[in-house]
Write a protein that holds these residues in place. Sequence first.
Motif, PDB file in Angstrom:
ATOM      1  N   THR A  19     -61.782 -76.522-120.677  1.00 47.54           N
ATOM      2  CA  THR A  19     -60.467 -76.816-121.246  1.00 47.54           C
ATOM      3  C   THR A  19     -60.012 -75.661-122.137  1.00 47.54           C
ATOM      4  N   LYS A  20     -58.723 -75.344-122.042  1.00 46.85           N
ATOM      5  CA  LYS A  20     -58.141 -74.349-122.941  1.00 46.85           C
ATOM      6  C   LYS A  20     -56.853 -74.894-123.523  1.00 46.85           C
ATOM      7  N   ARG A  21     -56.816 -74.898-124.856  1.00 44.20           N
ATOM      8  CA  ARG A  21     -55.650 -75.396-125.581  1.00 44.20           C
ATOM      9  C   ARG A  21     -55.052 -74.252-126.405  1.00 44.20           C
ATOM     10  N   TYR A  22     -53.735 -74.140-126.338  1.00 45.47           N
ATOM     11  CA  TYR A  22     -53.002 -73.222-127.209  1.00 45.47           C
ATOM     12  C   TYR A  22     -52.110 -74.075-128.114  1.00 45.47           C
ATOM     13  N   GLY A  23     -52.565 -74.293-129.343  1.00 41.56           N
ATOM     14  CA  GLY A  23     -51.829 -75.193-130.218  1.00 41.56           C
ATOM     15  C   GLY A  23     -51.827 -76.597-129.643  1.00 41.56           C
ATOM     16  N   ASP A  24     -50.633 -77.153-129.449  1.00 47.20           N
ATOM     17  CA  ASP A  24     -50.525 -78.497-128.876  1.00 47.20           C
ATOM     18  C   ASP A  24     -50.473 -78.477-127.351  1.00 47.20           C
ATOM     19  N   LEU A  45     -51.926 -77.876-123.640  1.00 48.86           N
ATOM     20  CA  LEU A  45     -53.142 -77.786-122.843  1.00 48.86           C
ATOM     21  C   LEU A  45     -52.850 -76.924-121.618  1.00 48.86           C
ATOM     22  N   ALA A  46     -53.437 -75.728-121.566  1.00 48.55           N
ATOM     23  CA  ALA A  46     -53.212 -74.829-120.433  1.00 48.55           C
ATOM     24  C   ALA A  46     -54.127 -75.178-119.266  1.00 48.55           C
ATOM     25  N   VAL A  47     -55.377 -75.571-119.573  1.00 48.86           N
ATOM     26  CA  VAL A  47     -56.341 -76.001-118.563  1.00 48.86           C
ATOM     27  C   VAL A  47     -56.992 -77.262-119.075  1.00 48.86           C
ATOM     28  N   ARG A  48     -57.096 -78.299-118.208  1.00 45.90           N
ATOM     29  CA  ARG A  48     -57.517 -79.628-118.648  1.00 45.90           C
ATOM     30  C   ARG A  48     -58.761 -80.100-117.890  1.00 45.90           C
ATOM     31  N   ASP A  49     -59.891 -80.134-118.570  1.00 48.68           N
ATOM     32  CA  ASP A  49     -61.114 -80.749-118.028  1.00 48.68           C
ATOM     33  C   ASP A  49     -61.418 -80.277-116.601  1.00 48.68           C
ATOM     34  N   GLY A  81     -47.526 -70.898-114.108  1.00 51.59           N
ATOM     35  CA  GLY A  81     -47.728 -71.699-115.307  1.00 51.59           C
ATOM     36  C   GLY A  81     -48.716 -72.822-115.148  1.00 51.59           C
ATOM     37  N   ALA A  82     -49.389 -72.897-113.997  1.00 52.47           N
ATOM     38  CA  ALA A  82     -50.323 -74.008-113.750  1.00 52.47           C
ATOM     39  C   ALA A  82     -51.624 -73.857-114.515  1.00 52.47           C
ATOM     40  N   GLY A  83     -51.963 -72.622-114.928  1.00 52.83           N
ATOM     41  CA  GLY A  83     -53.219 -72.395-115.634  1.00 52.83           C
ATOM     42  C   GLY A  83     -54.212 -71.552-114.862  1.00 52.83           C
TER      43      GLY A  83
END
Length: 262
Positions: free
Chosen positions: A13-18, A20-24, A42-44
């Motif tokens: 997972t990668k989060r930038y602030g609020d 979520l760029a990549v989720r689980d 923009g999908a990650g």
Amino acid sequence: MTANAPIRTESLTKRYGDELAVRDLSLTVERGEVFGFLGPNGAGKTTTMRMLTTLTRPSSGEAWVAGAPITDRDAVVDELGYLPEEPPIHDELTGREQLEYVAGLRDSPGTETDERIRELLARFDLADDADDRISTYSKGMKQKTALIQALLHDPAVLFLDEPTSGLDPRAARTVRNLITELREEGMTVFLSTHILPVVEELADRVGVLHDGRLVAEGSPESLTHRAESGEESTLEEVFLEVTSERPGEAAGADAERSEFVR
């Protein structure tokens, strides 16, 4: 799933602030496999590749490349080659100087490396231009130089982000042929591209990322046979189906993977 697969992620997972760029993200790519990584802008996809190549730290989850955790940067970098969409090359150098510079950074100068540089320059029709400054190169010539530098140390795992970008049809065919040969030699290739026919031709398996989630995964054949219409479909139609917004599904909302996922 193989525990020591060349590429493996668990809940990455990668989060930038609020945001979520990549989720689980959980996936496995086996040795000698070409894995086609698809998704709209923009999908990650690029964020995922940057995490797997140790350029971006994940917010949570784990991943391994060539048997090493991505937290062990030195071990991972020794075993991977990476062609980003905007490759780092220096216009003031000649093509040969650029490749010798990269070889030096990896502490691999010498006769064997010089021979490999000559071999790859010839393979990509750059031998006659190797001593010209990169500033005089076309976009396609720069792309080929960047691909050569990703292959110089004969990596176990190769990450390619739009590898045929800017190439003429002959050079693009050379790249596709090379990917096939590398797979036959046992190299694992993680291929991100918007050119779906390239994926259909080369990929053993495909993963589709949408809004940071893996929404479809399987062989190109299995995905096209399992289209929601129940009829034979093209990979393009499957891609459009699994990345479209479904009624009642808000953009960015958490949702389970599509029925295409295996």
